[in-house]
Enzyme design. Structure first.
Site, mmCIF file in Angstrom:
data_model
loop_
_atom_site.group_PDB
_atom_site.id
_atom_site.type_symbol
_atom_site.label_atom_id
_atom_site.label_comp_id
_atom_site.label_asym_id
_atom_site.label_seq_id
_atom_site.Cartn_x
_atom_site.Cartn_y
_atom_site.Cartn_z
ATOM 1 N N ASP A 65 106.009 -8.323 77.149
ATOM 2 C CA ASP A 65 105.663 -7.523 78.690
ATOM 3 C C ASP A 65 106.820 -8.136 80.016
ATOM 4 O OD1 ASP A 65 103.681 -6.515 77.645
ATOM 5 O OD2 ASP A 65 101.991 -7.450 78.536
ATOM 6 N N TYR A 158 118.877 5.504 95.949
ATOM 7 C CA TYR A 158 119.279 4.671 95.039
ATOM 8 C C TYR A 158 120.253 4.295 95.216
ATOM 9 C CZ TYR A 158 121.153 4.588 90.086
ATOM 10 O OH TYR A 158 121.258 4.755 88.833
ATOM 11 N N LYS A 162 122.136 0.051 94.700
ATOM 12 C CA LYS A 162 122.579 -0.163 93.093
ATOM 13 C C LYS A 162 124.253 -0.805 94.442
ATOM 14 C CE LYS A 162 121.278 1.494 89.225
ATOM 15 N NZ LYS A 162 120.800 0.336 88.296
HETATM 16 N N1 LIG Z 1 121.647 7.595 83.615
HETATM 17 C C1 LIG Z 1 122.259 7.593 84.207
HETATM 18 O O1 LIG Z 1 123.610 8.509 84.644
HETATM 19 C C2 LIG Z 1 122.738 5.944 85.209
HETATM 20 C C3 LIG Z 1 124.201 6.076 85.773
HETATM 21 C C4 LIG Z 1 124.259 5.374 85.917
HETATM 22 C C5 LIG Z 1 123.314 3.920 86.101
HETATM 23 N N2 LIG Z 1 122.379 4.249 85.001
HETATM 24 C C6 LIG Z 1 121.424 3.103 85.297
HETATM 25 O O2 LIG Z 1 121.469 2.257 84.088
HETATM 26 C C7 LIG Z 1 119.933 2.109 83.676
HETATM 27 C C8 LIG Z 1 119.784 2.405 82.236
HETATM 28 O O3 LIG Z 1 119.821 4.001 82.725
HETATM 29 P P1 LIG Z 1 118.821 4.690 81.641
HETATM 30 O O4 LIG Z 1 119.585 5.895 81.581
HETATM 31 O O5 LIG Z 1 119.087 3.910 80.708
HETATM 32 O O6 LIG Z 1 117.800 5.159 82.311
HETATM 33 P P2 LIG Z 1 116.218 5.753 81.411
HETATM 34 O O7 LIG Z 1 115.942 5.256 79.680
HETATM 35 O O8 LIG Z 1 115.482 6.253 82.334
HETATM 36 O O9 LIG Z 1 115.754 3.484 81.783
HETATM 37 C C9 LIG Z 1 115.233 3.022 82.549
HETATM 38 C C10 LIG Z 1 114.249 1.803 82.502
HETATM 39 O O10 LIG Z 1 113.521 1.076 83.081
HETATM 40 C C11 LIG Z 1 112.197 0.584 83.368
HETATM 41 N N3 LIG Z 1 111.784 0.177 84.091
HETATM 42 C C12 LIG Z 1 111.704 1.135 85.442
HETATM 43 N N4 LIG Z 1 110.649 0.996 86.928
HETATM 44 C C13 LIG Z 1 110.675 -0.715 85.876
HETATM 45 C C14 LIG Z 1 109.601 -1.813 86.272
HETATM 46 N N5 LIG Z 1 109.276 -1.464 87.882
HETATM 47 N N6 LIG Z 1 109.328 -2.369 85.840
HETATM 48 C C15 LIG Z 1 110.151 -2.789 83.854
HETATM 49 N N7 LIG Z 1 110.350 -1.523 84.100
HETATM 50 C C16 LIG Z 1 111.001 -0.554 84.646
HETATM 51 C C17 LIG Z 1 111.791 2.086 82.421
HETATM 52 O O11 LIG Z 1 110.796 1.661 81.784
HETATM 53 P P3 LIG Z 1 109.361 2.467 81.363
HETATM 54 O O12 LIG Z 1 110.050 2.802 79.885
HETATM 55 O O13 LIG Z 1 108.430 0.971 81.119
HETATM 56 O O14 LIG Z 1 109.513 3.443 82.367
HETATM 57 C C18 LIG Z 1 113.441 2.378 81.483
HETATM 58 O O15 LIG Z 1 113.402 0.760 80.566
HETATM 59 C C19 LIG Z 1 119.797 2.013 85.278
HETATM 60 O O16 LIG Z 1 119.495 1.083 85.538
HETATM 61 C C20 LIG Z 1 119.685 2.744 85.974
HETATM 62 O O17 LIG Z 1 119.312 3.006 87.436
HETATM 63 C C21 LIG Z 1 122.148 5.523 84.569
#
Ligand SMILES: NC(=O)c1ccc[n+]([C@@H]2O[C@H](COP(=O)([O-])OP(=O)(O)OC[C@H]3O[C@@H](n4cnc5c(N)ncnc54)[C@H](OP(=O)(O)O)[C@@H]3O)[C@@H](O)[C@H]2O)c1
Ligand SMILES: Cc1cc2nc3c(=O)[nH]c(=O)nc-3n(C[C@H](O)[C@H](O)[C@H](O)COP(=O)(O)OP(=O)(O)OC[C@H]3O[C@@H](n4cnc5c(N)ncnc54)[C@H](O)[C@@H]3O)c2cc1C
Lengths: 252, 454
Positions: A65, A158, A162
């Site tokens: 957790d 956001y 970052k």
């Molecule tokens: N997708 C993009 O285009 C993109 C671009 C640039 C950077 N990123 C960065 O890459 C990383 C991964 O992104 P992703 O696309 O794989 O996103 P994702 O699939 O939406 O995953 C986001 C994760 O963050 C967790 N999370 C959110 N709030 C939380 C909290 N308060 N406590 C614990 N966990 C929390 C979520 O857990 P839950 O399952 O519990 O919600 C999930 O595991 C992020 O940091 C994102 O900002 C993404």
């Protein structure tokens, strides 16, 4: 311990349901993996992630957790994980995109985003750094974003979290220089995951698998930063030189 | 347990000779047994380990976050000519031992392909040399050793009394049973510091192997170099023995026992990473093969030229560039001799540029549970760690080696899986039981031990 080919045996994921993180775990060779810890809030998605990695033939997958905003609990959590064995690669992959217009109207919402994306990551990152330092090896992978490279009208809240996280990752990497503990800052562009579902795709969009492969390659080469995909480096360098009045008027 | 994040004084990034997978440790020089005992007693949660000269290729002589003891100042060398015994500090190098005893007409019982190793490292890895088929390993020649155990107590161990189980657990124990501070071992009497060497150039691998099966027993020392680039597996067999006085010319006889080898050159720090590629290795191997005489007998060579040709170039390990390299060394029983060809073919299949590939026949194993050598063939090949496809090919070879009843050498290993290790060293459980007696708190550990769950 990483082996001579750079293959890790133990991976820790904060944001254990992140699609990018799970794709990254899968991009490592499976043969040497014996411990994969998904730290995330309890959810059906988390159970499914454990089951899916296990079904892929990855050994020792488990969940713990983790709530990014509960910073006072991070120290004990990190210690318990590292006390059970060395961790070779730690992914800091949690984050929320937020809703910019709502946050502008209700600053409390913006604080939530900042607490998760920046404060929470800073807290976990420093606790992990302590343990990497005392085990004498291991890499922390910080998922930043191109959104932090230059603030944009449409997602500067956001983006600012970052930008802060990115600066933190770079500075931490320099603090740890030469100690065997390392930091890799990853700057993805638009990645097709649940975070961006329903949004119009930006140029150079990629799937999470592509990001995972780039991260694994960058780790092998001992890089300190990597854009995903790679050519974003040049696009962002160009964008950063644009004068404000021009940049402001760009679409999205 | 908080910690400054930046590098502190006394901390060093350590790797093996292959320069892969570094980890940071607190390096503590010790100048006496009492200091070693103190360092062991006060070790922190990450434990303690002795490092010799770091000539192991992989992660055997490093331990992240631990206290790593440097015993190079514990280096006394006493030679009792009458008894034919050397008593040396564990930090003494074989180079220093040879410089002391060769002029007095004695040679170390076993020397690996480099003299730049410590007595402690020779016993910890239970090293073998070109004379394994006749003389066995270094450990087989140790009469007694002093070991600081996991409680910091000094123990005297030898193969003949009630301490023999602990003795053999320490031989080949990769530093995990304690810190050796000194050892007494026997020597080979010699008349001269020269070797009488026979060289044979052979056109394919099967012929090389046939020659070794029939010819080995005629020589104390023998080994074959294999050209890994050529599909035939052609090679050069060099065999020899210590030259007697009457084999030397008059001029040589005037310096019959002279031994003062010089390190020739230092390989530059930054080789261009592409230097070692398919073409350069092919050219090197061709030249090396052609340089050897077709068939020459009784050539007089120096100890250095015969045993330690690479010691002439300091830091030659840098030639592989910043990505580092590894050495894949296995042993298989005679019943699986075809695996030598299989391994060479597979490595050639991924264009592994290896110019240091050595084939040798082992004699019988000794009683040490973790000692590597046993009867059969051993092949050792250097390969750059970054070679695409390497991991898969080596994993496949591991399976074949294990199926055949063979195993890998821990002093060279940097990548096998814990499953492979446990499967191929079936006496691990027995070894662990005695190790736990010697080190009940588990303070002695290394990156290798963690990686393989030893
Ligand atoms: N997708 C993009 O285009 C993109 C671009 C640039 C950077 N990123 C960065 O890459 C990383 C991964 O992104 P992703 O696309 O794989 O996103 P994702 O699939 O939406 O995953 C986001 C994760 O963050 C967790 N999370 C959110 N709030 C939380 C909290 N308060 N406590 C614990 N966990 C929390 C979520 O857990 P839950 O399952 O519990 O919600 C999930 O595991 C992020 O940091 C994102 O900002 C993404
Ligand atoms: C060019 C080259 C050729 C080689 N050829 C051969 C060969 O022909 N045959 C062969 O067998 N090996 C060979 N080796 C490997 C080498 O002989 C072994 O790895 C040897 O153990 C290295 O000794 P070291 O003093 O450098 O020990 P290190 O590599 O520093 O340590 C080796 C192990 O011994 C332990 N150890 C060292 N000192 C002590 C001590 N005082 N007390 C307790 N444990 C200790 C360490 O903890 C570690 O586990 C070769 C290596 C090179 C670089």
């Amino acid at each position: 311990m990483n082996d001579a080919l750079g293959e890790p045996q133990a991976i820790l994921v904060f944001g254990g349901t992140s699609e990018i993180a799970l794709a990254t775990v899968r991009a490592f060779p499976r043969e040497r993996l014996r411990r994969v810890i998904l730290a995330a809030r309890p959810s059906a998605g988390r159970d499914a992630a454990v089951a899916a990695l296990t079904a892929d033939g990855i050994a020792g997958v488990c969940a713990v957790d983790f709530q990014a905003q509960a910073t006072s609990e991070h120290g004990a959590l990190v210690d318990a994980i590292f006390d059970a064995g060395d961790i070779d690669v730690t992914l800091l992959a949690f984050g929320v995109l937020g809703d910019q217009l709502a946050e502008e109207a209700s600053p409390d919402l913006a604080v939530e985003v900042a607490t998760t994306n920046y404060t929470g990551a800073l807290s976990v990152g420093l606790h992990v750094a302590q343990r990497l330092r005392s085990q004498g090896h291991g890499t922390l992978v910080v998922f930043s974003s191109v959104a932090g490279d230059r603030a944009r009208r449409s997602n500067y809240i956001y983006g600012s979290t970052k930008a802060g996280l990115d600066a933190f990752g770079q500075g931490l990497g320099d603090a740890l220089h030469g100690t065997g503990a390392k930091v890799l800052v990853v700057r993805p562009g638009f990645v097709r995951t649940k975070m961006t579902a329903g949004m119009a795709e930006a140029p150079l969009s990629v799937d999470p698998e592509a990001v995972g492969e780039l991260v694994v390659k960058a780790l092998r080469k001992g890089r300190e930063t990597v854009y995903a995909p790679g050519p974003l480096r040049f696009l962002m360098a160009g964008l950063k030189t644009l004068p404000r009045p021009v940049f402001r008027k760009l679409p999205r | 347990m908080t910690q400054e994040l930046s590098l502190q004084q006394g901390e060093q990034l350590l790797t093996g000779w292959g320069r892969t997978a570094p980890s940071l440790a607190q390096v503590v020089p010790c100048t006496s047994t009492a200091e070693v005992q103190e360092a062991v007693r006060t070790a922190g949660p990450r434990g303690v380990l002795v490092r010799g000269l770091g000539r192991s290729y992989g992660d055997a002589a490093q331990s992240g976050g631990a206290r790593v003891l440097d015993l190079q100042s514990i280096n006394s060398i006493d030679y009792d000519a009458e008894a034919g015994l050397v008593t040396a500090g564990a930090g003494a190098s074989l180079d220093a031992v040879m410089r002391t005893i060769v002029p007095l007409g004695a040679f170390v019982p076993v020397t690996p392909g480099t003299r730049m190793i410590t007595v402690g490292g020779a016993i910890g890895a239970d090293v073998h040399g070109k004379n394994h088929h006749v003389d066995g390993t270094f450990g087989a020649h140790v009469r007694q050793l002093s070991l600081v155990d996991g409680n910091g107590e000094l123990r005297e161990l030898n193969p003949d009394d009630s301490t023999s189980a602990q003795f053999w657990t320490t031989i080949g124990g990769m530093g995990l049973t304690g810190a050796m501070t000194s050892a007494c071992f026997d020597v080979i009497p010699i008349e001269t510091s020269r070797m009488s060497v026979d060289t044979k150039r052979v056109d394919d691998l099967e012929e090389v192997m046939a020659h070794m099966v029939t010819g080995d027993s005629r020589y104390r020392y023998t080994v074959a170099w294999i050209d890994t680039v050529s599909a035939s597996g052609r090679g050069i067999i060099t065999s020899g023995d210590h030259a007697s006085l009457d084999q030397l010319s008059d001029k040589q006889r005037s310096t019959a026992l002279a031994f003062a080898p010089k390190a020739l050159a230092s390989a530059p720090n930054l080789f261009p990473p592409g230097l070692l590629n398919k073409l350069t290795v092919k050219a090197f191997n061709e030249a090396w093969f052609r340089r050897a005489p077709l068939d020459r007998a009784d050539e007089i060579q120096s100890i250095g030229a015969f045993f330690h040709p690479l010691d002439g170039v300091q830091n030659w390990n840098r030639v592989y560039g910043p990505g580092g390299f590894l050495q894949y060394q296995f042993v298989v029983p005679d019943s699986a001799s075809e695996l030598v060809r299989v391994a060479l073919d597979r490595l050639r299949g991924i264009s592994a540029p290896s110019f240091l590939t050595v084939l040798k026949r082992f004699g019988e194993a000794n009683p040490a549970p973790l000692s590597f050598p046993k009867t059969g063939w051993t092949l050792a090949a250097d390969v750059p760690a970054g070679l695409p496809g390497l991991g898969t090919v080596l994993d496949e070879l591991d399976d074949l080696v294990a199926d055949a009843g063979g195993r890998l050498y821990l002093a060279k290993d940097s990548r096998q899986s814990p499953q492979m290790f446990a499967r191929t060293y079936p006496r691990l459980g027995e070894w662990q039981k005695i190790r736990d007696e010697l080190d009940p708190r588990g303070v002695f550990t290394s990156d290798l031990a963690r990686r393989l769950s030893i």
